[in-house]
Scaffold this motif. Structure first.
Motif, PDB file in Angstrom:
ATOM      1  N   PHE A 194       0.817  -1.211   0.000  1.00 48.94           N
ATOM      2  CA  PHE A 194       0.000   0.000   0.000  1.00 48.94           C
ATOM      3  C   PHE A 194       0.848   1.257   0.000  1.00 48.94           C
ATOM      4  N   ALA A 195       1.837   1.339   0.888  1.00 52.13           N
ATOM      5  CA  ALA A 195       2.536   2.591   1.147  1.00 52.13           C
ATOM      6  C   ALA A 195       3.438   3.000  -0.019  1.00 52.13           C
ATOM      7  N   ARG A 196       3.445   4.298  -0.293  1.00 52.68           N
ATOM      8  CA  ARG A 196       4.270   4.840  -1.367  1.00 52.68           C
ATOM      9  C   ARG A 196       5.738   4.482  -1.158  1.00 52.68           C
ATOM     10  N   GLN A 197       6.398   4.031  -2.220  1.00 60.16           N
ATOM     11  CA  GLN A 197       7.826   3.758  -2.225  1.00 60.16           C
ATOM     12  C   GLN A 197       8.399   4.297  -3.530  1.00 60.16           C
ATOM     13  N   GLU A 198       9.472   5.013  -3.430  1.00 62.84           N
ATOM     14  CA  GLU A 198      10.057   5.655  -4.601  1.00 62.84           C
ATOM     15  C   GLU A 198      10.425   4.620  -5.661  1.00 62.84           C
ATOM     16  N   GLY A 199       9.937   4.832  -6.869  1.00 64.49           N
ATOM     17  CA  GLY A 199      10.273   3.966  -7.987  1.00 64.49           C
ATOM     18  C   GLY A 199       9.488   2.681  -8.071  1.00 64.49           C
ATOM     19  N   LEU A 200       8.547   2.441  -7.128  1.00 63.60           N
ATOM     20  CA  LEU A 200       7.760   1.217  -7.125  1.00 63.60           C
ATOM     21  C   LEU A 200       6.276   1.547  -7.226  1.00 63.60           C
ATOM     22  N   ARG A 201       5.522   0.636  -7.819  1.00 62.18           N
ATOM     23  CA  ARG A 201       4.075   0.827  -7.952  1.00 62.18           C
ATOM     24  C   ARG A 201       3.386   0.401  -6.655  1.00 62.18           C
ATOM     25  N   THR A 202       2.750   1.346  -5.991  1.00 63.64           N
ATOM     26  CA  THR A 202       2.027   1.075  -4.757  1.00 63.64           C
ATOM     27  C   THR A 202       0.642   1.692  -4.857  1.00 63.64           C
ATOM     28  N   VAL A 203      -0.266   1.228  -3.997  1.00 67.20           N
ATOM     29  CA  VAL A 203      -1.637   1.728  -4.028  1.00 67.20           C
ATOM     30  C   VAL A 203      -1.679   3.210  -3.652  1.00 67.20           C
ATOM     31  N   GLN A 204      -1.007   3.567  -2.580  1.00 72.52           N
ATOM     32  CA  GLN A 204      -0.990   4.966  -2.165  1.00 72.52           C
ATOM     33  C   GLN A 204      -0.377   5.847  -3.240  1.00 72.52           C
ATOM     34  N   GLY A 205       0.710   5.381  -3.841  1.00 71.88           N
ATOM     35  CA  GLY A 205       1.373   6.164  -4.871  1.00 71.88           C
ATOM     36  C   GLY A 205       0.486   6.396  -6.077  1.00 71.88           C
ATOM     37  N   VAL A 206      -0.212   5.340  -6.520  1.00 68.28           N
ATOM     38  CA  VAL A 206      -1.103   5.475  -7.681  1.00 68.28           C
ATOM     39  C   VAL A 206      -2.237   6.437  -7.367  1.00 68.28           C
ATOM     40  N   LEU A 207      -2.849   6.309  -6.188  1.00 64.60           N
ATOM     41  CA  LEU A 207      -3.963   7.180  -5.826  1.00 64.60           C
ATOM     42  C   LEU A 207      -3.509   8.632  -5.714  1.00 64.60           C
ATOM     43  N   GLU A 208      -2.370   8.877  -5.084  1.00 63.36           N
ATOM     44  CA  GLU A 208      -1.884  10.251  -4.957  1.00 63.36           C
ATOM     45  C   GLU A 208      -1.541  10.839  -6.318  1.00 63.36           C
ATOM     46  N   ASP A 209      -1.004  10.036  -7.218  1.00 67.45           N
ATOM     47  CA  ASP A 209      -0.691  10.528  -8.561  1.00 67.45           C
ATOM     48  C   ASP A 209      -1.963  10.896  -9.326  1.00 67.45           C
ATOM     49  N   VAL A 210      -3.006  10.100  -9.179  1.00 66.81           N
ATOM     50  CA  VAL A 210      -4.279  10.401  -9.842  1.00 66.81           C
ATOM     51  C   VAL A 210      -4.879  11.695  -9.292  1.00 66.81           C
ATOM     52  N   LEU A 211      -4.848  11.880  -7.970  1.00 71.20           N
ATOM     53  CA  LEU A 211      -5.361  13.111  -7.379  1.00 71.20           C
ATOM     54  C   LEU A 211      -4.562  14.326  -7.834  1.00 71.20           C
ATOM     55  N   LEU A 212      -3.255  14.158  -7.983  1.00 72.53           N
ATOM     56  CA  LEU A 212      -2.416  15.248  -8.471  1.00 72.53           C
ATOM     57  C   LEU A 212      -2.813  15.652  -9.892  1.00 72.53           C
ATOM     58  N   ARG A 213      -3.029  14.666 -10.736  1.00 73.59           N
ATOM     59  CA  ARG A 213      -3.426  14.975 -12.116  1.00 73.59           C
ATOM     60  C   ARG A 213      -4.826  15.591 -12.167  1.00 73.59           C
ATOM     61  N   MET A 214      -5.705  15.155 -11.282  1.00 81.14           N
ATOM     62  CA  MET A 214      -7.062  15.690 -11.252  1.00 81.14           C
ATOM     63  C   MET A 214      -7.095  17.150 -10.813  1.00 81.14           C
ATOM     64  N   LEU A 215      -6.331  17.467  -9.757  1.00 80.93           N
ATOM     65  CA  LEU A 215      -6.487  18.749  -9.081  1.00 80.93           C
ATOM     66  C   LEU A 215      -5.320  19.696  -9.285  1.00 80.93           C
ATOM     67  N   GLY A 216      -4.213  19.192  -9.830  1.00 81.35           N
ATOM     68  CA  GLY A 216      -3.072  20.057 -10.072  1.00 81.35           C
ATOM     69  C   GLY A 216      -2.299  20.421  -8.826  1.00 81.35           C
ATOM     70  N   THR A 217      -2.541  19.735  -7.729  1.00 81.49           N
ATOM     71  CA  THR A 217      -1.816  19.975  -6.495  1.00 81.49           C
ATOM     72  C   THR A 217      -1.662  18.653  -5.751  1.00 81.49           C
ATOM     73  N   GLU A 218      -0.620  18.526  -4.954  1.00 80.17           N
ATOM     74  CA  GLU A 218      -0.390  17.288  -4.223  1.00 80.17           C
ATOM     75  C   GLU A 218      -1.414  17.133  -3.097  1.00 80.17           C
ATOM     76  N   ILE A 219      -2.020  15.963  -3.023  1.00 78.74           N
ATOM     77  CA  ILE A 219      -3.011  15.635  -1.991  1.00 78.74           C
ATOM     78  C   ILE A 219      -2.502  14.421  -1.223  1.00 78.74           C
ATOM     79  N   PRO A 220      -1.927  14.603  -0.031  1.00 76.20           N
ATOM     80  CA  PRO A 220      -1.456  13.445   0.751  1.00 76.20           C
ATOM     81  C   PRO A 220      -2.615  12.540   1.155  1.00 76.20           C
ATOM     82  N   VAL A 221      -2.391  11.252   1.068  1.00 76.05           N
ATOM     83  CA  VAL A 221      -3.392  10.252   1.401  1.00 76.05           C
ATOM     84  C   VAL A 221      -2.933   9.475   2.626  1.00 76.05           C
ATOM     85  N   GLU A 222      -3.808   9.318   3.594  1.00 81.20           N
ATOM     86  CA  GLU A 222      -3.540   8.516   4.795  1.00 81.20           C
ATOM     87  C   GLU A 222      -4.388   7.253   4.745  1.00 81.20           C
TER      88      GLU A 222
END
Length: 262
Positions: free
Chosen positions: A21-49
């Motif tokens: 689940f947890a974001r890891q640099e260079g690896l595909r994780t659930v948190q990383g994918v979700l945060e990247d999608v929110l960034l593309r949607m809103l144009g700003t970083e949205i931290p996910v807990e």
């Protein structure tokens, strides 16, 4: 920037293609994918807990996350909008707006994990990614007897990874249930918290009992010893699923009903 609305989102995912689940640099994780999608949607970083971390290959029927949105779609549209943007192996199931006191992890009351064993002579073509194939006969009565000793509050040092980061290893198990579904055996664990690899080691130990290689009456001694070497093997990750998460009644209790949908 204003914090805006706090959104609680319930996710299911097939963990096969994720490094946990947890974001890891260079690896595909659930948190990383979700945060990247929110960034593309809103144009700003949205931290996910998240309500907790799942390991590489572990699945979720009801992982819970929260994030704060300064702007964006209304909450009743959130699931629809995210389903169109997230990959097929992440399924947003439900979303609601909660107060700022809610925390996906720290507000948790109980969690339920389900581990699936495939007891058929040959592994299932459709379940091989979601179950541990154990073709030899298991003594289910002995496994149930062993599980009774796990109920209640114990120090589960013997049943967690030696490198587990938590210093306090006391947890409470409220329920261990066994459910047959054809050739599959589902083992459900419900408790107030779980340590790293804890469910997988509990399952490995119960399977050891089922194979006749450990006595059910040995479980209290293994708990008391606080020695990982005395417990069974760590069951493979792909049989494990985060099944449900429960919050105080003010936040609706369990986040989804208990009907089977996997």
């Amino acid at each position: 920037m204003s914090r805006g609305r706090r959104i609680r989102l319930v996710l299911g995912y097939d963990g096969s293609g994720f490094h946990g689940f947890a974001r890891q640099e260079g690896l595909r994780t659930v948190q990383g994918v979700l945060e990247d999608v929110l960034l593309r949607m809103l144009g700003t970083e949205i931290p996910v807990e998240g309500s907790g971390r799942t390991d590489r290959g572990v699945h979720a029927r009801a992982q819970v996350v929260h994030f704060d949105l300064p702007y964006g779609p209304p909450v009743e549209r959130m699931v629809h909008v995210l389903r169109r943007r997230l990959p097929a192996d992440i399924l947003p199931r439900a979303a609601d707006e909660v107060d700022e006191a809610f925390h996906a992890r720290f507000s948790v009351v109980r969690k339920t994990y389900r581990y699936t064993l495939d007891l058929a002579p040959l592994p299932s073509l459709y379940w091989y990614k979601f179950s541990w194939h154990v073709p030899e006969p298991l003594d289910l009565d002995a496994m149930k007897e062993a599980a009774k000793h796990l109920l209640g509050e114990h120090d589960f040092t013997s049943f967690c990874a030696a490198e587990a980061p938590q210093r306090d290893k006391v947890r409470r198990l409220d329920r261990v249930d066994f459910r047959r579904d054809g050739s599959r055996l589902h083992v459900e664990f419900e408790g107030n918290g779980f340590l790293q690899y804890m469910v997988r080691i509990l399952v490995g130990t119960l399977v050891k009992v089922g194979r006749g290689k450990e006595s059910p009456d040995r479980i209290p001694d293994i708990l008391e010893a606080r020695d990982r070497r005395l417990a069974g093997e760590t069951a493979p990750p792909h049989g494990l699923c985060l099944w449900n998460v429960e919050y105080p009644s003010a936040y609706g209790g369990k986040v989804i009903d208990l009907s089977d949908d996997l």
